[in-house]
Motif scaffolding. Structure first.
Motif, short mmCIF file in Angstrom:
data_model
loop_
_atom_site.label_atom_id
_atom_site.label_comp_id
_atom_site.label_asym_id
_atom_site.label_seq_id
_atom_site.Cartn_x
_atom_site.Cartn_y
_atom_site.Cartn_z
N GLY A 151 0.83 -1.28 -0.26
CA GLY A 151 0.02 -0.02 -0.05
C GLY A 151 0.86 1.18 0.16
N ILE A 152 2.03 1.09 -0.50
CA ILE A 152 2.86 2.42 -0.60
C ILE A 152 3.12 2.78 -1.85
N VAL A 153 2.96 4.06 -2.25
CA VAL A 153 2.87 4.62 -3.52
C VAL A 153 4.37 4.63 -3.88
N PRO A 154 4.71 4.18 -5.35
CA PRO A 154 5.67 4.25 -6.12
C PRO A 154 6.09 5.35 -6.74
N ILE A 155 7.43 6.06 -6.58
CA ILE A 155 7.70 7.26 -7.50
C ILE A 155 8.99 6.84 -8.04
N LEU A 156 9.20 7.56 -9.27
CA LEU A 156 10.33 7.00 -10.17
C LEU A 156 11.30 8.35 -10.15
N LYS A 157 12.62 8.27 -9.76
CA LYS A 157 13.50 9.26 -10.22
C LYS A 157 13.93 9.30 -11.53
N ILE A 158 13.80 10.35 -12.14
CA ILE A 158 14.23 10.47 -13.65
C ILE A 158 15.07 11.27 -14.17
N ASP A 159 15.61 12.05 -13.20
CA ASP A 159 16.89 13.21 -13.80
C ASP A 159 17.99 12.10 -13.89
N LYS A 160 19.04 12.65 -14.65
CA LYS A 160 20.27 11.83 -14.94
C LYS A 160 21.40 12.62 -14.36
N ARG A 164 21.01 17.68 -16.19
CA ARG A 164 21.34 17.11 -17.49
C ARG A 164 20.14 16.80 -18.31
N ASP A 165 20.31 16.82 -19.57
CA ASP A 165 19.40 16.08 -20.40
C ASP A 165 18.92 14.80 -20.22
N ALA A 189 3.87 3.45 -11.52
CA ALA A 189 4.43 4.76 -10.76
C ALA A 189 3.40 5.79 -10.82
N LEU A 190 3.22 6.51 -9.61
CA LEU A 190 2.27 7.32 -9.40
C LEU A 190 2.92 8.88 -10.30
N GLY A 191 4.23 8.91 -10.07
CA GLY A 191 4.73 10.02 -10.52
C GLY A 191 6.33 10.00 -10.67
N THR A 192 6.93 10.90 -10.56
CA THR A 192 8.41 11.06 -11.05
C THR A 192 9.00 12.17 -9.83
N LYS A 193 10.32 11.95 -9.87
CA LYS A 193 11.16 12.86 -8.86
C LYS A 193 12.33 13.29 -9.80
N GLU A 194 12.49 14.78 -9.66
CA GLU A 194 13.59 15.26 -10.52
C GLU A 194 14.27 16.30 -9.70
N ARG A 195 15.71 16.03 -9.71
CA ARG A 195 16.71 17.20 -8.88
C ARG A 195 17.43 17.88 -9.31
N PHE A 253 9.82 23.35 -14.35
CA PHE A 253 8.57 23.39 -14.64
C PHE A 253 8.28 22.92 -16.07
N ASP A 254 9.28 23.10 -16.82
CA ASP A 254 9.03 22.55 -18.30
C ASP A 254 9.11 21.09 -18.35
N LEU A 255 10.08 20.26 -17.42
CA LEU A 255 9.99 18.85 -17.43
C LEU A 255 8.58 18.52 -16.80
N ALA A 256 8.18 19.33 -15.89
CA ALA A 256 6.99 18.83 -14.88
C ALA A 256 5.92 18.79 -16.03
N SER A 257 5.77 19.54 -17.22
CA SER A 257 4.65 19.92 -18.02
C SER A 257 4.63 18.57 -18.77
N THR A 258 5.97 18.19 -19.23
CA THR A 258 6.07 16.78 -20.00
C THR A 258 5.36 15.66 -19.17
N VAL A 259 5.89 15.63 -17.78
CA VAL A 259 5.64 14.51 -17.16
C VAL A 259 3.91 14.42 -16.57
N LEU A 260 3.41 15.55 -16.80
CA LEU A 260 2.11 15.75 -16.52
C LEU A 260 1.28 15.31 -17.71
N ASP A 261 1.69 15.59 -18.91
CA ASP A 261 1.25 15.17 -20.27
C ASP A 261 1.13 13.63 -20.22
N ALA A 262 2.13 13.15 -19.69
CA ALA A 262 2.23 11.52 -19.75
C ALA A 262 1.49 10.83 -18.59
#
Length: 290
Positions: free
Chosen positions: A92-101, A114-115, A131-137, A156-165
């Motif tokens: 019952g724990i929400v999974p989140i994925l780190k996506i930054d490189k 980085r890109d 996964a429910l969402g992503t994390k980017e640092r 916020f540019d990256l957030a827009s792409t994540v939201l669109d997904a």
């Protein structure tokens, strides 16, 4: 899942050490670089540590709200299920994925992300895995208005792409706790975030920040209609110091990595390991309840 993330009690377990930080994480866990060879063995060992943590009786949804995973973890299994699926279905724990490189070299007092190659494919796999969402640092080292503007724009540019997904982005514009003008940087950061939030319409993001210099400084972000949750990283503070600072910030919950894992060792018996993890989770959970 989103409702639980927004309203549930508990904190985020950041189990997202990447390839660059895994050797240090393994050393802290008691495994020296001489004990493995190459990335494949390294990732196998770090995954074994994460499985030991996630399957421990202390690691439950009563106190753990979500877990942030590294990309390598997404393709692995626990008890015959993909890790993200297992976390939600079994714990019952929400999974989140780190996506930054990782981070670019410092410029204008900040380190931008980085890109992210094949971002669309990565977001698709995250969604398919459950996964429910992503994390980017990214990181702020100084109160440079131009640099901070770049950080927030990129987030916020990256957030827009994540939201669109179809995923929830967790923005992480970390402010270095050693920055001599940390409080000023936080003022500039919050102002820029609030400007961008005004343009989100009905969409929501989450925000992961350093514990602020001024208590309850992020109260307006926590209450904002476009913010699903505000969480805090330990940022280099000891667990005790991070917990004490966090507890003074109402509505702010932990998203700790190193502070969560402190004291765990591959050489511990299961009983010793459980006792250490239990004490850590209990303290961080208590600090996240204020």
């Amino acid at each position: 899942m989103l409702s639980r993330f927004e309203t549930g009690r508990g904190f985020l377990a950041a189990l997202d050490q990447s390839g660059g930080s895994s050797p240090k994480a393994l050393q802290l866990y008691g495994i020296e670089p001489s004990e493995y060879s190459g990335d494949e063995q390294m990732f196998d060992l770090i995954h074994a540590e994460r499985v030991r943590i996630m399957t421990d009786p202390a690691f439950t949804s009563e106190r753990i709200l979500a877990a942030i995973l590294f990309e390598d973890t997404l393709g692995r299994e626990i008890e015959g299920k993909g890790v993200a699926e297992w976390l939600w279905a079994t714990k019952g724990i929400v999974p989140i994925l780190k996506i930054d490189k990782g981070l670019r070299d410092e410029a204008d007092g900040v380190q931008l992300m980085r890109d992210i190659p094949d971002l669309g494919d990565l977001l698709g796999r995250a969604k398919a895995a459950g996964a429910l969402g992503t994390k980017e640092r990214s990181v702020i080292h100084a109160a440079d208005e131009g640099g901070i503007a770049q950080i927030v724009d990129q987030q916020f540019d990256l957030a827009s792409t994540v939201l669109d997904a179809g995923l929830l982005p967790i923005l992480e514009p970390e402010v270095d706790i050693h920055a001599p003008d940390k409080a000023a940087a936080e003022e500039q950061l919050k102002a820029r975030i609030l400007e961008h939030l005004a343009g989100l319409g009905d969409r929501k993001v989450a925000v992961k920040i350093s514990i602020p210099s001024v208590d309850d400084f992020y109260a307006d972000l926590i209450a904002h209609r476009n913010v699903a949750r505000v969480v805090a990283l330990s940022g280099g503070y000891s667990r005790e110091d991070a917990d004490e600072r966090l507890a003074r910030n109402h509505g702010l919950i932990a998203s700790f990595s190193r502070a969560l894992l402190d004291g765990l060792s591959v050489h511990q018996t299961d009983q010793e390991f459980h006792a250490t993890l239990e004490a850590s989770i209990a303290a961080i959970y208590k600090a996240s309840l204020t």
